[in-house]
Write an enzyme that holds these catalytic residues in place. Sequence first.
Site, short mmCIF file in Angstrom:
data_model
loop_
_atom_site.label_atom_id
_atom_site.label_comp_id
_atom_site.label_asym_id
_atom_site.label_seq_id
_atom_site.Cartn_x
_atom_site.Cartn_y
_atom_site.Cartn_z
CD GLU A 26 4.09 -1.87 13.48
OE1 GLU A 26 2.93 -1.45 13.62
OE2 GLU A 26 4.94 -1.79 14.37
CB CYS A 39 -2.39 -0.03 8.23
SG CYS A 39 -1.01 1.10 8.47
N GLY A 48 1.98 -6.06 7.22
CA GLY A 48 1.05 -6.68 6.29
C GLY A 48 -0.22 -7.09 7.01
CB SER A 49 -2.92 -9.34 6.02
OG SER A 49 -2.18 -10.52 5.78
CB THR A 50 -4.44 -9.54 11.15
OG1 THR A 50 -4.40 -8.12 11.39
CG2 THR A 50 -4.57 -10.26 12.47
CG ASN A 90 -0.31 -0.07 2.50
OD1 ASN A 90 0.72 -0.73 2.66
ND2 ASN A 90 -0.85 0.62 3.46
CD GLU A 124 7.63 -0.87 11.78
OE1 GLU A 124 6.63 -0.32 11.31
OE2 GLU A 124 8.42 -1.56 11.11
P1 NAD Z 1 -0.02 -9.38 3.06
O1 NAD Z 1 0.00 -9.84 4.47
O2 NAD Z 1 -0.76 -10.16 2.07
O3 NAD Z 1 1.47 -9.30 2.49
C1 NAD Z 1 2.47 -8.52 3.13
C2 NAD Z 1 3.83 -9.07 2.71
O4 NAD Z 1 3.99 -10.38 3.24
C3 NAD Z 1 4.02 -9.20 1.20
O5 NAD Z 1 5.35 -8.88 0.87
C4 NAD Z 1 3.74 -10.68 0.97
O6 NAD Z 1 4.35 -11.20 -0.19
C5 NAD Z 1 4.33 -11.30 2.22
N1 NAD Z 1 3.80 -12.61 2.59
C6 NAD Z 1 2.62 -13.19 2.20
N2 NAD Z 1 2.52 -14.42 2.72
C7 NAD Z 1 3.63 -14.64 3.47
C8 NAD Z 1 4.09 -15.71 4.28
N3 NAD Z 1 3.38 -16.83 4.43
N4 NAD Z 1 5.26 -15.57 4.93
C9 NAD Z 1 5.99 -14.43 4.82
N5 NAD Z 1 5.62 -13.39 4.05
C10 NAD Z 1 4.45 -13.48 3.39
O7 NAD Z 1 -0.51 -7.86 3.12
P2 NAD Z 1 -0.77 -6.90 1.89
O8 NAD Z 1 -2.05 -7.33 1.25
O9 NAD Z 1 0.46 -6.74 1.08
O10 NAD Z 1 -1.00 -5.50 2.66
C11 NAD Z 1 -2.22 -5.10 3.19
C12 NAD Z 1 -2.26 -5.35 4.69
O11 NAD Z 1 -1.17 -4.72 5.34
C13 NAD Z 1 -3.49 -4.78 5.34
O12 NAD Z 1 -4.02 -5.71 6.24
C14 NAD Z 1 -2.96 -3.56 6.10
O13 NAD Z 1 -3.72 -3.16 7.20
C15 NAD Z 1 -1.62 -4.02 6.49
N6 NAD Z 1 -0.76 -2.88 6.77
C16 NAD Z 1 -0.40 -2.61 8.07
C17 NAD Z 1 0.39 -1.51 8.36
C18 NAD Z 1 0.81 -1.18 9.78
O14 NAD Z 1 1.73 -0.41 9.95
N7 NAD Z 1 0.16 -1.72 10.79
C19 NAD Z 1 0.83 -0.69 7.32
C20 NAD Z 1 0.44 -1.00 6.02
C21 NAD Z 1 -0.34 -2.10 5.75
#
Ligand code: NAD
Length: 476
Positions: A245, A279, A223-225, A147, A457
Site C-alpha cells: 500500500e 495517503c 509506506g512510500s512507493t 501517519n 487489504e
Molecule cells: P516509508 O516508506 O519511509 O516507511 C514505511 C515503513 O517502512 C517504516 O516502518 C520504515 O521504517 C520501513 N522501511 C523503511 N525502509 C525500509 C526497507 N528498506 N525495508 C523495509 N522496511 C523499510 O514511509 P513513511 O514515510 O513512514 O510513510 C509515508 C508514506 O506512506 C507515504 O508515501 C504515504 O503515501 C504512504 N502511505 C500509504 C498508505 C496506503 O494505504 N496506500 C497509507 C499510509 C501511508
Amino acid sequence: MKELLNYVDGRLVPAAAFLDNVDPAVGAAYSRVPDSAAEDVDRAVDAAARASREWAERPAAERARVLRAIAARIQARLEDFARAESIDSGKTVAAARALDIPRAVANFEFFADAATQFASESHASAGAVNYTLRTPVPIAGCIAPWNLPLYLFTWKIAPALAAGCAVVAKPSEVTPMTAFMLSEVCIEAGLPAGVLNIIHGLGPKVGARIVAHPSVAAVSFTGSTKVGAEIARTAGPMFKKLSLELGGKNPTIVFSDADFEAALDGTIRAAFSNQGQICLCGSRVFVERAIYDRFKAALIERTRSLRVGDPLTDVDQGAVVSRAHFDKVMGCIETAQAEGGRLLAGGKRVVVDGRCRDGWFIAPTLFEGLAPASRTQQEEIFGPVATLTPFDREEEVVGWANGTSYGLAASLWTRDLSRAHRVAAAVQSGIVWVNCWLLRDLRTPFGGMKGSGVGREGGFEAMRFFTEAKNVCVKL
Ligand code: NAD
C-alpha cells in the site's frame, strides 16, 4: 526518558541500543525507541515459528475471543492511547480520539468477526467435487508507516492474527509509542507467546530483515512507493506473497452542479486532514470553470481559517511528523513557487507560542496556476499543500486525474448520477468516493493501482492474503 521495549516471545525485552523518539509539536526527544538489529528480528521469527502451529490450529472462535479482548483493552485506555498518538506524531488529540484509536479498536473487532465468518468455496461438477482449503501463511511480516500509526499497524496485524498467522511486525521508528502500548495490551489480553512479535527500529535494518528472512512467507507493507519498490526487489525473487500500500497524488474533482457547501467541506477535509499526511488526501483539486472563482474564494477563506497549534489543545491542525518531513514539505513549497505557482494561502511555517515554540508547524497551503504536468502536481508531498486547477470538460479532467504515476483514491462531487458513474469507472484508482471522502466500510477492498501499490487489504481480501489457497479435487 522512557525506554520502549521490543515484544518477543510474549515478553517485553530491552534492546542493546536506542534511537531518540521526538515529540514533533515540541521539537525535542521525549522517549527512546529500540534501535534493533537483524538478530532481534531473527529471534522474533524463531518465536513466531514455535507459536504458529498452535495458533493456526486454534478454532477461529477462540482466536476471535483473543482479538476482542485486545480491542476491549485498547478501548478501555482510549484516552491514554489518543494522547500518546498525538504526542508521538503531532496530530491533534481530537483526531487521535475520534479516528485513529477507535479505528484500531474497530480493526480488531472487525477481524474477530471475519475470523468466524471466513469460509472457502466448493465447486461440484459431474463426477467430482472441488473444494478450497485455506491455510494461514505460518509467519507474516507487517511493516507500517508513521501517519496513522496504530490505525495502520493494526489494519495489518488484526487480519493476520485472525487468519491464524504468527506475526513479526515493525511500526515506524518515528511513531513507535502506541505499538509499544499494544504489546502491553496483548500480554494482558492473553495472546499466546510468540504469536505477535513487535520489533522496533530502522527500516533498512529491521524492516529489510523482516522482508529478507526466508521463514517470513508473506509481507504486508504500507509506506512510500520508493521503499515499496525496494521491498519488491527483495521479496520478488523469493516468491513471497506481497501486499504493498504505497503513495498517492489523489484528485478531488468538483463539477459545477455539485452541492457547493458539501463539496467545499469535503475538499478541505480531503486536502488537510492530519496535516495532509494521509495517503488518501486529495492534494490536486480540479474545479469546473463555471464555479471556479466562487469556489476558489471560499476555499481560500476556509483554508486560512484552519487553526494550527498545540495538538493537545482545541485546534484543527497540529505539527507535521518530524523535522525531516517539515524540511521536505517546505522544500516542495519552494519548488511550487519556483515552478510559477501562485500562493493563495499558507506557504510558511507557523510559530506557535508557549511549549510548542520549537515545533514543526506548517500553515495549510494552497497554490493555483500550476500545470497538471508540473512537479508539484505529479509528486507526492504528503503535507498540508494542495493545488487548485480549473477545468472545462469531463474528458480533460479525467485525463489529468489519470495523468500521474499513482492511482490510489479519487473523490468526485456532482449531482449528475450518470456522470458520477461514468467518471468513477474512468478514473484509474483503487478507491473512488462520490460526494464524500474517507467514508470507509471495512468490508470493501482497499488499495491502489499503478505506483500506489499491489494487492488489496480489507474484509476477506486481507484474510485471503494471509492464507494460501489449496484446491482439493475429489473424484466421486
Ligand atoms: P516509508 O516508506 O519511509 O516507511 C514505511 C515503513 O517502512 C517504516 O516502518 C520504515 O521504517 C520501513 N522501511 C523503511 N525502509 C525500509 C526497507 N528498506 N525495508 C523495509 N522496511 C523499510 O514511509 P513513511 O514515510 O513512514 O510513510 C509515508 C508514506 O506512506 C507515504 O508515501 C504515504 O503515501 C504512504 N502511505 C500509504 C498508505 C496506503 O494505504 N496506500 C497509507 C499510509 C501511508
